[in-house]
Design a protein around this motif. Sequence first.
Motif, PDB file in Angstrom:
ATOM      1  N   PRO A  38      -0.096  16.340  -4.285  1.00 30.71           N
ATOM      2  CA  PRO A  38       0.913  16.295  -2.760  1.00 30.71           C
ATOM      3  C   PRO A  38       0.665  14.923  -2.080  1.00 30.71           C
ATOM      4  O   PRO A  38      -0.169  14.153  -2.454  1.00 30.71           O
ATOM      5  CB  PRO A  38       0.368  17.323  -2.054  1.00 30.71           C
ATOM      6  N   SER A  39       1.584  14.648  -1.520  1.00 33.19           N
ATOM      7  CA  SER A  39       1.272  13.340  -0.536  1.00 33.19           C
ATOM      8  C   SER A  39       0.072  13.251   0.226  1.00 33.19           C
ATOM      9  O   SER A  39      -0.531  14.383   0.610  1.00 33.19           O
ATOM     10  CB  SER A  39       2.568  13.301   0.498  1.00 33.19           C
ATOM     11  N   GLY A  40      -0.497  12.057   0.083  1.00 30.43           N
ATOM     12  CA  GLY A  40      -1.941  12.113   0.787  1.00 30.43           C
ATOM     13  C   GLY A  40      -3.053  12.469   0.174  1.00 30.43           C
ATOM     14  O   GLY A  40      -4.365  12.438   0.679  1.00 30.43           O
ATOM     15  N   CYS A  41      -2.876  12.853  -1.159  1.00 31.49           N
ATOM     16  CA  CYS A  41      -4.165  13.271  -2.013  1.00 31.49           C
ATOM     17  C   CYS A  41      -5.047  12.209  -2.519  1.00 31.49           C
ATOM     18  O   CYS A  41      -5.952  12.738  -3.106  1.00 31.49           O
ATOM     19  CB  CYS A  41      -3.655  14.324  -3.150  1.00 31.49           C
ATOM     20  N   LYS A  43      -3.630   9.643  -4.567  1.00 29.94           N
ATOM     21  CA  LYS A  43      -3.255   8.804  -6.102  1.00 29.94           C
ATOM     22  C   LYS A  43      -3.195   7.561  -5.320  1.00 29.94           C
ATOM     23  O   LYS A  43      -3.500   6.765  -6.428  1.00 29.94           O
ATOM     24  CB  LYS A  43      -1.830   9.306  -6.023  1.00 29.94           C
ATOM     25  N   SER A  44      -2.442   6.887  -4.486  1.00 33.48           N
ATOM     26  CA  SER A  44      -2.479   5.337  -4.398  1.00 33.48           C
ATOM     27  C   SER A  44      -3.832   4.960  -4.335  1.00 33.48           C
ATOM     28  O   SER A  44      -3.956   3.452  -4.885  1.00 33.48           O
ATOM     29  CB  SER A  44      -1.442   5.116  -3.244  1.00 33.48           C
ATOM     30  N   THR A  45      -4.612   5.330  -3.601  1.00 32.39           N
ATOM     31  CA  THR A  45      -5.978   4.873  -3.200  1.00 32.39           C
ATOM     32  C   THR A  45      -6.766   4.704  -4.508  1.00 32.39           C
ATOM     33  O   THR A  45      -7.435   3.493  -4.731  1.00 32.39           O
ATOM     34  CB  THR A  45      -6.821   5.777  -2.392  1.00 32.39           C
ATOM     35  N   LEU A  47      -5.412   4.184  -7.673  1.00 35.06           N
ATOM     36  CA  LEU A  47      -4.721   3.178  -8.464  1.00 35.06           C
ATOM     37  C   LEU A  47      -5.125   1.714  -7.804  1.00 35.06           C
ATOM     38  O   LEU A  47      -5.309   0.796  -8.345  1.00 35.06           O
ATOM     39  CB  LEU A  47      -3.277   3.261  -8.051  1.00 35.06           C
ATOM     40  N   ARG A  48      -5.090   1.571  -6.299  1.00 32.55           N
ATOM     41  CA  ARG A  48      -5.655   0.210  -5.769  1.00 32.55           C
ATOM     42  C   ARG A  48      -7.041   0.017  -5.902  1.00 32.55           C
ATOM     43  O   ARG A  48      -7.339  -1.012  -6.121  1.00 32.55           O
ATOM     44  CB  ARG A  48      -5.255   0.498  -4.003  1.00 32.55           C
ATOM     45  N   MET A  49      -7.919   0.703  -5.840  1.00 31.85           N
ATOM     46  CA  MET A  49      -9.299   0.797  -6.464  1.00 31.85           C
ATOM     47  C   MET A  49      -9.316   0.209  -7.716  1.00 31.85           C
ATOM     48  O   MET A  49     -10.185  -0.939  -7.991  1.00 31.85           O
ATOM     49  CB  MET A  49     -10.080   1.893  -6.340  1.00 31.85           C
ATOM     50  N   PHE A  82       4.937  -1.777  -7.502  1.00 28.40           N
ATOM     51  CA  PHE A  82       4.812  -0.870  -6.103  1.00 28.40           C
ATOM     52  C   PHE A  82       6.038  -0.237  -6.100  1.00 28.40           C
ATOM     53  O   PHE A  82       7.155  -0.430  -6.514  1.00 28.40           O
ATOM     54  CB  PHE A  82       4.579  -1.725  -5.244  1.00 28.40           C
ATOM     55  N   GLN A  83       6.071   0.811  -5.284  1.00 27.67           N
ATOM     56  CA  GLN A  83       7.062   1.707  -4.643  1.00 27.67           C
ATOM     57  C   GLN A  83       8.102   0.852  -3.992  1.00 27.67           C
ATOM     58  O   GLN A  83       9.451   0.791  -4.349  1.00 27.67           O
ATOM     59  CB  GLN A  83       6.765   2.859  -3.860  1.00 27.67           C
ATOM     60  N   ASN A  84       7.649   0.090  -3.114  1.00 30.33           N
ATOM     61  CA  ASN A  84       8.472  -0.929  -2.237  1.00 30.33           C
ATOM     62  C   ASN A  84       8.417  -2.274  -2.851  1.00 30.33           C
ATOM     63  O   ASN A  84       7.802  -2.975  -2.486  1.00 30.33           O
ATOM     64  CB  ASN A  84       8.186  -0.836  -0.793  1.00 30.33           C
ATOM     65  N   ASP A 159       3.303   2.724  -9.143  1.00 29.49           N
ATOM     66  CA  ASP A 159       2.821   3.523  -7.882  1.00 29.49           C
ATOM     67  C   ASP A 159       4.289   4.272  -7.655  1.00 29.49           C
ATOM     68  O   ASP A 159       4.853   3.238  -6.675  1.00 29.49           O
ATOM     69  CB  ASP A 159       2.107   2.745  -6.972  1.00 29.49           C
ATOM     70  N   GLU A 160       4.660   5.050  -7.850  1.00 31.71           N
ATOM     71  CA  GLU A 160       6.101   5.620  -7.707  1.00 31.71           C
ATOM     72  C   GLU A 160       7.098   4.763  -7.793  1.00 31.71           C
ATOM     73  O   GLU A 160       7.913   4.295  -6.814  1.00 31.71           O
ATOM     74  CB  GLU A 160       6.062   6.274  -6.237  1.00 31.71           C
ATOM     75  N   PRO A 161       7.174   3.909  -8.852  1.00 26.76           N
ATOM     76  CA  PRO A 161       8.254   3.052  -8.800  1.00 26.76           C
ATOM     77  C   PRO A 161       9.750   3.305  -8.818  1.00 26.76           C
ATOM     78  O   PRO A 161      10.658   2.544  -8.717  1.00 26.76           O
ATOM     79  CB  PRO A 161       7.989   2.351 -10.386  1.00 26.76           C
TER      80      PRO A 161
HETATM   81  P1  ADP Z   1       2.196   7.044   0.073  1.00 28.53           P
HETATM   82  O1  ADP Z   1       1.277   8.433   0.421  1.00 28.53           O
HETATM   83  O2  ADP Z   1       3.537   7.066  -0.519  1.00 28.53           O
HETATM   84  O3  ADP Z   1       1.258   5.967  -0.974  1.00 28.53           O
HETATM   85  P2  ADP Z   1       1.701   6.239   2.791  1.00 28.53           P
HETATM   86  O4  ADP Z   1       3.043   6.538   3.540  1.00 28.53           O
HETATM   87  O5  ADP Z   1       0.600   7.441   2.951  1.00 28.53           O
HETATM   88  O6  ADP Z   1       2.489   6.398   1.184  1.00 28.53           O
HETATM   89  O7  ADP Z   1       0.847   5.124   2.963  1.00 28.53           O
HETATM   90  C1  ADP Z   1       1.620   3.849   3.186  1.00 28.53           C
HETATM   91  C2  ADP Z   1       0.634   2.791   3.471  1.00 28.53           C
HETATM   92  O8  ADP Z   1      -0.322   3.066   4.644  1.00 28.53           O
HETATM   93  C3  ADP Z   1      -0.547   2.822   2.443  1.00 28.53           C
HETATM   94  O9  ADP Z   1      -0.685   1.360   2.130  1.00 28.53           O
HETATM   95  C4  ADP Z   1      -1.684   3.143   2.981  1.00 28.53           C
HETATM   96  O10 ADP Z   1      -3.089   2.766   2.525  1.00 28.53           O
HETATM   97  C5  ADP Z   1      -1.677   3.075   4.429  1.00 28.53           C
HETATM   98  N1  ADP Z   1      -2.286   4.263   5.114  1.00 28.53           N
HETATM   99  C6  ADP Z   1      -1.734   5.615   4.796  1.00 28.53           C
HETATM  100  N2  ADP Z   1      -2.490   6.164   5.667  1.00 28.53           N
HETATM  101  C7  ADP Z   1      -3.144   5.408   6.575  1.00 28.53           C
HETATM  102  C8  ADP Z   1      -3.964   5.797   7.578  1.00 28.53           C
HETATM  103  N3  ADP Z   1      -4.317   7.106   7.868  1.00 28.53           N
HETATM  104  N4  ADP Z   1      -4.341   4.759   8.156  1.00 28.53           N
HETATM  105  C9  ADP Z   1      -4.236   3.371   7.925  1.00 28.53           C
HETATM  106  N5  ADP Z   1      -3.548   3.080   6.811  1.00 28.53           N
HETATM  107  C10 ADP Z   1      -2.717   4.041   6.126  1.00 28.53           C
END
Ligand code: ADP
Length: 226
Positions: A38-41, A43-45, A47-49, A82-84, A159-161
């Motif tokens: 799910p969103s916020g779990c 995944k992107s973090t 990948l970025r690490m 990236f997605q964007n 990342d969600e391309p």
């Molecule tokens: P996704 O979940 O699709 O990767 P998000 O909308 O969660 O996209 O996050 C978009 C960007 O905002 C990311 O670069 C992320 O690091 C940053 N971000 C997300 N949540 C927070 C937060 N609580 N505080 C600061 N930056 C955040």
Amino acid sequence: MSDLKLVDIKKTYGKDTTVVEGFNLEINDGEFIVFVGPSGCGKSTILRMIAGLEEITEGDFYINDKRMNDIEPKNRDIAMVFQNYALYPHMSVFDNMAFGLKLRGKKKSEIKRRVDEAAKILGLTDFLTRKPKALSGGQRQRVALGRAIVRDAGIFLMDEPLSNLDAKLRVQMRAEISKLHHRLGTTSIYVTHDQTEALTMASRIVVLDKGQIMQVGTPKEVYDMP
Ligand code: ADP
Ligand code: ADP
């Protein structure tokens, strides 16, 4: 050859926001790994690490048994989409794809060779002089992929391309990305929240929830198919 190993990875933001914890994963050369969840779990973090765009709070990350925690992004054998996928609007398709290579001081002749090759693979040869605004959504996404593959990296992170594309194009690009992965022989990690993408593209799926691994397996194992 690109094996990856993540050992007991933890990521916190500030003092008490833990977004990844106890994360252990070994990825073999040539795998196509898909992270779902799910969103916020987280995944992107993760990948970025791996890309070095985000510091690892605790734990060790290795590529081919070399510890990478403190290695700068540009010195990692990694390309990322990236997605964007903001393209530079004032630059041609060729210059968009060449940009990263120019930054790295590659020779003109080598840049041309690599961009031409990537354009051929992605069907962009006839569009190299166009500006992004004169391209379709699918063509723009191909330019974003092209910008990554010209780097000739052993590891390909996505990342969600496809999430900004319409359904029909997503299906088409899914197949193209799978083909690209095999053709380039990369180790790929692909983030999505779309089960169909995971099912059709992954050699192994990693299911995440709240920064932890719930399940790892082939699509068959994860989705319990006969
Ligand atoms: P996704 O979940 O699709 O990767 P998000 O909308 O969660 O996209 O996050 C978009 C960007 O905002 C990311 O670069 C992320 O690091 C940053 N971000 C997300 N949540 C927070 C937060 N609580 N505080 C600061 N930056 C955040
Ligand atoms: P996903 O890619 O699975 O949607 P993310 O890796 O983007 O998830 O985010 C994981 C969690 O980390 C989310 O709760 C998000 O809000 C949080 N987060 C991401 N970036 C930051 C940041 N820079 N500062 C604080 N929290 C963040």
